[in-house]
Write a protein that holds these residues in place. Structure first.
Motif, short mmCIF file in Angstrom:
data_model
loop_
_atom_site.label_atom_id
_atom_site.label_comp_id
_atom_site.label_asym_id
_atom_site.label_seq_id
_atom_site.Cartn_x
_atom_site.Cartn_y
_atom_site.Cartn_z
N ILE A 249 0.89 -1.13 -0.03
CA ILE A 249 0.17 0.02 -0.11
C ILE A 249 0.85 1.39 -0.04
CG2 ILE A 249 -1.89 -1.27 1.12
CD1 ILE A 249 -1.15 0.25 3.64
N ALA A 250 0.43 2.23 -0.51
CA ALA A 250 0.90 3.63 -0.62
C ALA A 250 0.13 4.67 -0.24
CB ALA A 250 1.85 3.73 -1.65
N PRO A 251 -0.67 4.94 0.96
CA PRO A 251 -1.60 5.74 1.22
C PRO A 251 -0.89 7.25 1.51
CG PRO A 251 -1.44 4.56 3.13
CD PRO A 251 -0.43 4.01 2.04
N ASP A 252 -1.77 8.18 1.54
CA ASP A 252 -1.05 9.60 2.02
C ASP A 252 -0.91 9.44 3.54
OD1 ASP A 252 -1.39 10.74 -0.18
OD2 ASP A 252 -3.35 11.43 -0.08
N LEU A 253 -1.78 8.70 4.31
CA LEU A 253 -1.34 8.57 5.74
C LEU A 253 -1.46 7.16 6.13
CD1 LEU A 253 -1.23 10.05 8.50
CD2 LEU A 253 -3.44 10.57 8.36
N TYR A 254 -0.91 6.85 6.89
CA TYR A 254 -0.64 5.33 7.31
C TYR A 254 -0.34 5.34 8.71
CZ TYR A 254 0.62 0.52 8.33
OH TYR A 254 0.82 -0.69 8.76
N PHE A 255 -1.48 4.79 9.55
CA PHE A 255 -1.32 4.73 11.08
C PHE A 255 -0.85 3.26 11.45
CE2 PHE A 255 -4.12 8.47 10.95
CZ PHE A 255 -4.00 8.98 11.78
N ALA A 256 0.11 3.11 12.10
CA ALA A 256 0.70 1.90 12.68
C ALA A 256 0.49 1.57 13.98
CB ALA A 256 2.14 1.57 12.28
N PHE A 257 -0.47 0.85 14.35
CA PHE A 257 -0.91 0.79 15.97
C PHE A 257 -0.35 -0.68 16.44
CE2 PHE A 257 -4.15 3.66 14.70
CZ PHE A 257 -3.96 4.62 15.62
N GLY A 258 0.31 -0.51 17.57
CA GLY A 258 0.97 -1.90 17.96
C GLY A 258 1.96 -2.75 16.96
N ILE A 259 2.33 -2.09 16.16
CA ILE A 259 3.14 -2.89 15.00
C ILE A 259 4.75 -2.68 15.47
CG2 ILE A 259 3.64 -2.76 12.68
CD1 ILE A 259 0.87 -1.89 11.98
N SER A 260 5.30 -3.75 15.56
CA SER A 260 6.87 -3.89 16.00
C SER A 260 7.59 -3.17 14.66
CB SER A 260 7.30 -4.93 16.22
OG SER A 260 7.14 -5.95 15.14
N GLY A 261 7.40 -3.60 13.32
CA GLY A 261 7.92 -3.12 12.27
C GLY A 261 9.09 -4.15 11.66
N ALA A 262 8.54 -5.32 11.50
CA ALA A 262 9.15 -6.51 10.90
C ALA A 262 9.23 -5.97 9.31
CB ALA A 262 8.25 -7.79 10.94
N ILE A 263 10.42 -6.14 8.64
CA ILE A 263 10.77 -5.97 7.59
C ILE A 263 9.88 -6.32 6.25
CG2 ILE A 263 12.24 -7.91 7.03
CD1 ILE A 263 12.97 -4.47 5.45
N GLN A 264 9.19 -7.62 6.75
CA GLN A 264 8.35 -8.08 5.68
C GLN A 264 7.14 -6.99 5.69
OE1 GLN A 264 5.20 -9.56 5.91
NE2 GLN A 264 5.29 -10.61 3.71
N VAL A 295 4.64 7.43 21.90
CA VAL A 295 5.16 6.34 22.76
C VAL A 295 3.89 6.27 23.65
CG1 VAL A 295 6.63 5.22 24.32
CG2 VAL A 295 7.56 6.23 22.43
N ALA A 296 3.05 5.47 23.43
CA ALA A 296 1.96 5.52 24.31
C ALA A 296 1.03 4.12 24.29
CB ALA A 296 0.83 6.64 24.03
N ASP A 297 0.03 3.98 24.97
CA ASP A 297 -1.05 2.71 25.15
C ASP A 297 -1.81 3.06 23.96
OD1 ASP A 297 -2.74 0.80 25.51
OD2 ASP A 297 -3.00 1.15 27.54
N LEU A 298 -1.87 2.08 22.97
CA LEU A 298 -2.93 2.45 21.61
C LEU A 298 -3.99 2.45 22.20
CD1 LEU A 298 -4.06 -0.44 20.66
CD2 LEU A 298 -1.67 -0.67 20.07
N PHE A 299 -4.59 1.79 23.15
CA PHE A 299 -6.04 1.60 23.65
C PHE A 299 -6.50 2.80 24.51
CE2 PHE A 299 -4.61 -2.98 23.68
CZ PHE A 299 -5.26 -3.22 22.82
N GLU A 300 -5.56 3.77 24.70
CA GLU A 300 -5.79 5.00 25.36
C GLU A 300 -5.87 5.88 24.15
OE1 GLU A 300 -3.46 6.13 28.16
OE2 GLU A 300 -3.64 4.39 29.55
N ILE A 301 -5.04 5.53 23.11
CA ILE A 301 -4.76 6.69 21.84
C ILE A 301 -5.63 6.60 20.93
CG2 ILE A 301 -3.19 7.59 20.08
CD1 ILE A 301 -2.26 8.38 23.05
N ILE A 302 -6.52 5.31 20.41
CA ILE A 302 -7.46 5.55 19.43
C ILE A 302 -8.59 5.99 19.67
CG2 ILE A 302 -8.35 3.52 17.98
CD1 ILE A 302 -6.02 1.76 18.27
N PRO A 303 -9.17 5.57 21.12
CA PRO A 303 -10.35 6.36 21.26
C PRO A 303 -10.12 7.86 21.32
CG PRO A 303 -9.96 4.47 22.72
CD PRO A 303 -8.75 4.88 22.12
#
Lengths: 309, 249
Positions: A249-264, A295-303
């Protein structure tokens, strides 16, 4: 030179990846013909004729092409495509299924998922899960290529006035038949063409919690995606998987929540314009490729994001 | 029913891939090699078909250097019955690999051929489709479920946006996707047993197949690096930056 683009469609409308493929064809140069093969797909042919830059639309309308079965489609493509210098199809699940089969029938190699065109015979593609970028040259008469849609802008959907011709050829290999299809029923945009994507990884914890992404996605008009880890853990459907072996994918804006960032996974999002990473673990590699990190808890940030946007 | 599975020796998926300084290739010197993960899924599926009584024999073939015998042994330890090694130091491109596999199919006459959907080195996703085309067989790519029924096989395929089910007339070629199954680990007794299973070795030249590369590699480069951005303190700052700085909201 003349380029044949195979339209990706569902017999009612063409998929946006077709427009990116037309742009790739323009970069190669020469006349651009588009083949629309399907059943009762005349409206698709008319719509494709309006795409800027298309010279001619070929419509093969027959029940044998209704579900784009590779066996029948490849026979048609090898028949019509042999007179072209290039045959292009988007690297969607249909393109990846059909085009290599057509290439083998033509006894030519396929160049898979190109992301850039150097010249009419030289192309750039990712290998080793995006860890290396290879430039390859083809000397064969017909160059058969799948195009990664994110590598090319979409061509203008209006402004063209191509002629439309019917193709009479009916190729039925008689080897396979369509049984059924189950497509996710969603009002959200398609993952590969969405302007905004919100994605979750293992940090989403479970399937129930994964669903909090839906509210934010609806607020942003975004598509929902996931990492392989999240899919393997059963948090969401398989077709949400982003990465080298999933969707790129190549969107204008990409949100990664709780994603470590494996190369794949990174290989599937690296062309996004802006990347936002939210993770409790400040050492997550995903932060290294993100424009904005929190750097924060995504369960607080998403809502909170959902309510403040 | 005889099932043929093709497996490829590739860089181990845990190895950090590095591009050579002269930009000719990735550096494979002294790196750990393994069976391509999608091929492992293909082997597992064939073995399960045998355990269900659907398959009578599972034959595994690999086209590659002498060391590819390690991957054939791995497949034998997972439950395949015998191996075929087409030995070559050439790195075959997909079309050539499909032609070699076609020659093996002609010798073996399997009813079902299962291969991985793509190898994690070249990421081409072509060989299974090309093999099916050259043999004139039906194909089902990206399989997540396989059910053999008489002279047909019904396959659930992972497609964009969901699943598709197709029915193929045998013989047919199936390419495995990630979620077709979860491959087992080979047990020590099975690893020992695998050492006694037969592997038939033949030279690539003996098959009389044209395998010269058709595409030439111009260069191999590392991917562009994204610059790390900034950390924001809270949601308010994030929204502010996305609106005024990045201008994507």
């Amino acid at each position: 030179m003349s380029v044949l683009v195979i339209a990706e469609h569902d017999n009612a409308a063409y998929k946006s990846a077709t427009l990116n493929t037309v742009t790739a064809a323009k970069e190669i140069g020469g006349d651009i013909d588009v083949l629309v093969a399907g059943e009762s797909c005349g409206a698709v042919g008319e719509a494709v004729a309006k795409v800027a830059g298309v010279s001619k639309v070929l419509v093969a309308d027959n029940a044998v092409y209704a579900n784009h079965l590779a066996e029948n489609m490849a026979l048609l493509l090898a028949d019509i495509g042999k007179d072209y210098s290039h045959i292009l199809m988007a690297a969607t699940s249909t393109g990846k299924d059909v085009l290599p089969r057509a290439a083998a029938l033509l006894d030519v190699p396929q160049i898979s998922e190109i992301i850039k065109i150097e010249s009419a015979d030289t192309f750039v593609r990712a290998i080793y899960a995006g860890n290396a970028i290879e430039t390859v040259k083809s000397d064969d008469g017909v160059k058969v290529i799948t195009v990664r849609p994110t590598g090319f802008e979409a061509a203008a959907a209006e402004g063209g006035s191509a002629s439309v011709e019917a193709v009479a050829a009916v190729h039925d290999a008689g080897l396979s038949s369509f049984v059924k299809e189950e497509l996710a029923d969603s009002d959200r945009p398609e993952l590969t063409s969405a302007g905004v994507v919100v994605a979750g990884g293992r940090g989403m914890q479970n399937a129930e919690k994964f669903e909090i992404l839906n509210g934010l996605a609806d607020k942003l008009g975004a598509a929902v995606g996931a990492t392989r880890a999240a899919v393997d853990a059963g948090f969401c459907a398989n077709d949400l998987q982003i990465g080298q072996t999933g969707k790129v994918i190549a969107p204008d804006l990409y949100f990664a929540f709780g994603i470590s960032g494996a190369i794949q996974h990174v290989a599937g999002v690296t062309d996004s314009k802006v990347i936002v990473c939210v993770n409790k673990d400040e050492d997550a590699p995903m932060f290294q490729i993100s424009d904005y990190g929190l750097v924060a808890d995504l369960f607080e940030i998403i809502p909170e994001l959902e309510s403040k946007l | 029913m005889k099932v043929l599975v093709a497996v490829k020796r590739v860089i181990d998926y845990n190895v950090q891939v590095k591009v050579k300084a002269d930009n000719t290739d990735v550096d494979l010197t002294n790196v750990k090699m393994a069976m391509n993960p999608f091929c492992e899924i293909a082997v597992e599926e064939a073995v399960r078909l045998k355990e269900k009584g659907v398959a009578t024999e599972v034959v595994v073939v690999s086209v590659g250097p002498k060391a590819a015998q390690e991957q054939i042994r791995t497949a034998l330890a997972l439950g395949a019955d015998r191996g075929i090694h087409v030995e070559t130091d050439e790195r075959l491109q997909s079309l050539a690999a499909a032609k070699v596999l076609k020659a093996v199919v002609e010798k073996e006459s399997p009813q079902l051929i299962i291969v991985g959907k793509q190898s994690i080195d070249t990421d081409n996703n072509q060989t299974g489709q090309m093999l099916a085309a050259l043999c004139g067989y039906a194909q089902a790519t990206f399989a997540s479920e396989v059910t053999v029924d008489g002279d047909k096989v019904e396959v659930t395929r992972e497609i964009d946006g969901g699943n598709q089910v197709v029915s193929l007339t045998l013989p047919a070629v199936i390419t495995s996707d990630l979620r077709l199954n979860e491959p087992r680990y080979a047990s020590l007794p099975n690893i020992m047993k695998a050492k006694k299973k037969p592997i038939d070795t033949m030279a690539l030249a003996d098959l009389g197949v044209e395998t010269a590369p058709r595409l030439s590699s111009v260069k191999v480069e590392p991917p562009p690096v994204r610059q790390e951005g900034v950390k924001v303190a809270d949601v308010a700052e994030l929204i502010e930056k996305l609106k005024t700085e990045a201008k994507v909201l």
